[in-house]
Each structure stands twice: as C-alpha cells, then as structure tokens.
Write an enzyme that holds these catalytic residues in place. Structure first.
Site, PDB file in Angstrom:
ATOM      1  N   VAL A 154      68.049  76.796 -20.162  1.00 47.69           N
ATOM      2  CA  VAL A 154      69.109  76.379 -19.241  1.00 47.69           C
ATOM      3  C   VAL A 154      69.849  77.556 -18.596  1.00 47.69           C
ATOM      4  O   VAL A 154      70.567  77.358 -17.620  1.00 47.69           O
ATOM      5  CB  VAL A 154      70.148  75.441 -19.917  1.00 47.69           C
ATOM      6  CG1 VAL A 154      69.520  74.137 -20.337  1.00 47.69           C
ATOM      7  CG2 VAL A 154      70.858  76.142 -21.078  1.00 47.69           C
TER       8      VAL A 154
ATOM      9  N   TYR B  72      81.765  82.626 -28.283  1.00 46.66           N
ATOM     10  CA  TYR B  72      81.637  81.157 -28.293  1.00 46.66           C
ATOM     11  C   TYR B  72      82.917  80.495 -27.783  1.00 46.66           C
ATOM     12  O   TYR B  72      82.881  79.608 -26.915  1.00 46.66           O
ATOM     13  CB  TYR B  72      81.318  80.687 -29.718  1.00 46.66           C
ATOM     14  CG  TYR B  72      81.057  79.204 -29.836  1.00 46.66           C
ATOM     15  CD1 TYR B  72      79.787  78.681 -29.607  1.00 46.66           C
ATOM     16  CD2 TYR B  72      82.074  78.306 -30.183  1.00 46.66           C
ATOM     17  CE1 TYR B  72      79.540  77.317 -29.722  1.00 46.66           C
ATOM     18  CE2 TYR B  72      81.836  76.948 -30.303  1.00 46.66           C
ATOM     19  CZ  TYR B  72      80.566  76.454 -30.075  1.00 46.66           C
ATOM     20  OH  TYR B  72      80.329  75.105 -30.190  1.00 46.66           O
TER      21      TYR B  72
HETATM   22  P1  NAD Z   1      71.905  72.616 -32.565  1.00 45.22           P
HETATM   23  O1  NAD Z   1      71.644  74.042 -32.850  1.00 45.22           O
HETATM   24  O2  NAD Z   1      71.352  71.589 -33.481  1.00 45.22           O
HETATM   25  O3  NAD Z   1      71.447  72.248 -31.084  1.00 45.22           O
HETATM   26  C1  NAD Z   1      71.566  73.122 -29.996  1.00 45.22           C
HETATM   27  C2  NAD Z   1      70.437  72.836 -29.058  1.00 45.22           C
HETATM   28  O4  NAD Z   1      70.551  73.698 -27.892  1.00 45.22           O
HETATM   29  C3  NAD Z   1      69.075  73.132 -29.679  1.00 45.22           C
HETATM   30  O5  NAD Z   1      68.174  72.118 -29.305  1.00 45.22           O
HETATM   31  C4  NAD Z   1      68.702  74.457 -29.049  1.00 45.22           C
HETATM   32  O6  NAD Z   1      67.315  74.689 -29.023  1.00 45.22           O
HETATM   33  C5  NAD Z   1      69.269  74.252 -27.659  1.00 45.22           C
HETATM   34  N1  NAD Z   1      69.327  75.491 -26.869  1.00 45.22           N
HETATM   35  C6  NAD Z   1      69.807  76.701 -27.248  1.00 45.22           C
HETATM   36  N2  NAD Z   1      69.638  77.583 -26.256  1.00 45.22           N
HETATM   37  C7  NAD Z   1      69.046  76.907 -25.235  1.00 45.22           C
HETATM   38  C8  NAD Z   1      68.610  77.275 -23.941  1.00 45.22           C
HETATM   39  N3  NAD Z   1      68.743  78.548 -23.499  1.00 45.22           N
HETATM   40  N4  NAD Z   1      68.039  76.337 -23.159  1.00 45.22           N
HETATM   41  C9  NAD Z   1      67.885  75.061 -23.601  1.00 45.22           C
HETATM   42  N5  NAD Z   1      68.265  74.661 -24.823  1.00 45.22           N
HETATM   43  C10 NAD Z   1      68.842  75.588 -25.630  1.00 45.22           C
HETATM   44  O7  NAD Z   1      73.488  72.491 -32.498  1.00 45.22           O
HETATM   45  P2  NAD Z   1      74.431  71.265 -32.082  1.00 45.22           P
HETATM   46  O8  NAD Z   1      75.545  71.282 -33.036  1.00 45.22           O
HETATM   47  O9  NAD Z   1      73.651  70.033 -31.892  1.00 45.22           O
HETATM   48  O10 NAD Z   1      74.995  71.804 -30.699  1.00 45.22           O
HETATM   49  C11 NAD Z   1      74.935  71.040 -29.496  1.00 45.22           C
HETATM   50  C12 NAD Z   1      76.177  71.338 -28.665  1.00 45.22           C
HETATM   51  O11 NAD Z   1      77.332  70.871 -29.372  1.00 45.22           O
HETATM   52  C13 NAD Z   1      76.417  72.811 -28.380  1.00 45.22           C
HETATM   53  O12 NAD Z   1      76.875  72.984 -27.050  1.00 45.22           O
HETATM   54  C14 NAD Z   1      77.521  73.166 -29.372  1.00 45.22           C
HETATM   55  O13 NAD Z   1      78.299  74.246 -28.901  1.00 45.22           O
HETATM   56  C15 NAD Z   1      78.306  71.874 -29.380  1.00 45.22           C
HETATM   57  N6  NAD Z   1      79.185  71.717 -30.534  1.00 45.22           N
HETATM   58  C16 NAD Z   1      78.683  71.537 -31.787  1.00 45.22           C
HETATM   59  C17 NAD Z   1      79.566  71.391 -32.849  1.00 45.22           C
HETATM   60  C18 NAD Z   1      79.110  71.175 -34.261  1.00 45.22           C
HETATM   61  O14 NAD Z   1      79.949  71.149 -35.165  1.00 45.22           O
HETATM   62  N7  NAD Z   1      77.831  71.011 -34.530  1.00 45.22           N
HETATM   63  C19 NAD Z   1      80.943  71.449 -32.635  1.00 45.22           C
HETATM   64  C20 NAD Z   1      81.410  71.642 -31.348  1.00 45.22           C
HETATM   65  C21 NAD Z   1      80.517  71.767 -30.300  1.00 45.22           C
END
Ligand code: NAD
Length: 272
Positions: free
Chosen positions: A71, A170
């Site tokens: 992305v 972040y």
């Molecule tokens: P995760 O690591 O399970 O998923 C992240 C996904 O993003 C993965 O599929 C990864 O391969 C993909 N990704 C990373 N770099 C990429 C790129 N360059 N192009 C395309 N895809 C890419 O983690 P998650 O917790 O599911 O995170 C999803 C979103 O939620 C993120 O934006 C994260 O910041 C946000 N978030 C998560 C939490 C939490 O507690 N898990 C809290 C707040 C926000």
C-alpha cells in the site's frame, strides 16, 4: 457467546480491505462478506493466508479474490484499484487497514524505521483513499446500492490521541491518520462520499502479541482497559460494517473509538 448474524447491510457492494490476511483486516473482510459485499483481500506477504480468507468469504455466497500490493507504493495501489474496477465493476467501500509497527526508543530509532511506518500507515492510507475516491467520483451515487457514492474507513488507533512513548513513528502515523481522515471527509462530503475512522484499543492480533500472550502481560494490559477485556478483531469488524452501511449515512468525519474505554483511562477511579 455467539452473536446474532449481521443483516445483509452491504448487499451488492464491492469492498477493498488492505492488510486483510491477518488480524483486524481479516476479520473485517470476512464480516463484510457476511454483510453481502464482494471483497478484495489485499495482502503484501502471505498468499496462503490471503487465500484462506478468500475461501471463508466465499462461503457466505459472495465473490472474493486475493490481491498482492504494497500500500505504500503508488503504482501498486493504482494497479490494485484498476484491477478491482475491471473485476467487480467498481469500489463502494475502502477499509484502509494495513499497518505495522517498528518500535524503538527515540534515540535508537533509525530514519528507516521512522519512514517505513509513516510510508505504510499514513502514505498507504492516502494512496488507497485517493484511488478509491477517483472511482467514487467517476461513478457517483447509485441509489439502489447505497445512499452515498462511496465510503472510506480509515484504521486508526487510540494512539491518534494518546501519546505512546517508545513508538513515536507509530503514534505520529496515527495522529496523521486522524487529520487525513477529517480533511478528506470535509473535502469529499459534498460529493456524497463518507470518510470516517475506527480507532481500536488493544485488540488480540499479531501486531501486539507481546502485550497479551502471557498472563502477566495481559493483566498489566487489563489495568488500562476500564471494560477489563482485551478486544477481538471481530469487535472492530462489526463497527466497520456498520460504519460502511447506510445505517450510518449521516456519520461523516467521525472517529469511533472501539477500545473498551481505554481512551477514558486514567480518568476513572483505580481505587485508593
Ligand atoms: P496485523 O499485523 O495482524 O495486520 C496488519 C496487516 O497489514 C497484515 O496483513 C500485514 O501484512 C499488512 N501490511 C503491513 N504492511 C503492508 C503493506 N505495505 N501493504 C499491504 N499490507 C501491509 O495487525 P492488526 O492489529 O490486525 O492491525 C491492523 C490495523 O489495526 C493497523 O493499521 C493497526 O495499526 C491497527 N490497530 C491495531 C491495534 C491492535 O491492538 N491490534 C490497535 C490499534 C490499531
């Protein structure tokens, strides 16, 4: 506890979820399919996991396919959206979810760690929103499908407002997502395009495994969550589906915190 199944709030709509082969993106892609949308499962690595998500979505009787794209790369995002328009005819919903962490104390953080997180978490959302918006504007409102021409849901974080020591890249990226979302919402609303964000708290996914995968870490984490439960990816997915649907048609430029009250901390009594 099983919840009642979601109504077909997005029947006939076409949804793109970035980072959809893991965690929140995976749960969201599956939930969108259950709500009746055809879904593109974007991933950057891990084709097998992406294909598993596709199969699970297809079991809801809708169409889905996996698409590899980084992305943060303009040409790859452009190709992904063009491919989706060719395959599915249009894009109705973008869930700009892909994100990562590269944690370090400020004095140890390299410019590569800084740039990588900003490139994926913030520039990635800009690129995906821009390409989706071009398609929303081209197509306009189709009343039989939705009251709006398109919906963007940005995946933010409680760290768009709570500073996070040791994670300046972040937290800065998510602070940026808040203003990206609000500005795009203002700019695109006159075209009947709705842009909103979901800000998760602590959700059980691979990105933050160390925060919940031992009893000690989990009880430390629960002290920060008034609702005393670590979130599940489905907690976020359910809100994304609702936000993308016409039930939320008058919600424009909002961030919904889905965090068990984490953003209220420490404004509640901890005892003593
Ligand atoms: P995760 O690591 O399970 O998923 C992240 C996904 O993003 C993965 O599929 C990864 O391969 C993909 N990704 C990373 N770099 C990429 C790129 N360059 N192009 C395309 N895809 C890419 O983690 P998650 O917790 O599911 O995170 C999803 C979103 O939620 C993120 O934006 C994260 O910041 C946000 N978030 C998560 C939490 C939490 O507690 N898990 C809290 C707040 C926000």
């Amino acid at each position: 506890m099983s919840l009642p199944s979601a109504p077909q709030l997005l029947r006939g709509q076409k949804a793109l979820v970035t980072g959809a082969n893991s965690g929140i993106g995976k749960a969201t892609a599956i939930a969108l399919g259950r709500a009746g949308a055809d879904v593109v499962v974007n991933y950057v690595a891990g084709r097998d996991a992406a294909e598993d998500v596709v199969r699970e979505i297809e079991s809801s009787g809708v169409r889905a396919y996996a698409y590899e794209a980084d992305v943060s790369q303009e040409d790859q995002v452009g190709a992904m959206v063009s491919h989706m328009v060719r395959e599915f005819g249009t894009v109705d919903v973008l869930v700009a979810n892909a994100g990562l962490q590269r944690d370090a104390a400020l004095t140890d953080m390299t410019v590569e760690q800084w740039r990588k997180v900003l490139d994926v978490n913030l520039t990635g959302q800009f690129l995906c929103a821009r390409e989706a918006a071009k398609e929303f504007l081209r197509r306009g409102v189709v009343p039989e499908v939705s009251r709006s021409a398109g919906k963007v849901v940005c995946m933010s974080s409680v760290h768009q407002v709570i500073p996070w020591s040791g994670h300046v890249n972040y937290a800065s990226s998510k602070g940026g997502v808040q203003m990206l979302m609000a500005t795009l919402a203002q700019e695109l609303a006159p075209h009947r395009i709705r842009v909103n964000a979901v800000a998760p708290g602590a959700i059980r996914t691979p990105i933050n495994r160390s925060a919940w995968d031992t009893p000690e870490a989990e009880s430390e984490l629960l002290r920060l969550i008034p609702y005393r439960r670590v979130g599940d990816p489905e907690d976020i997915a359910n809100v994304v589906v609702a936000l993308a649907s016409d039930l939320f048609d008058y919600v424009v430029g909002s961030t919904i915190y889905v965090d068990g009250g984490m953003t209220l901390f420490p404004g509640f009594a901890t005892g003593g």
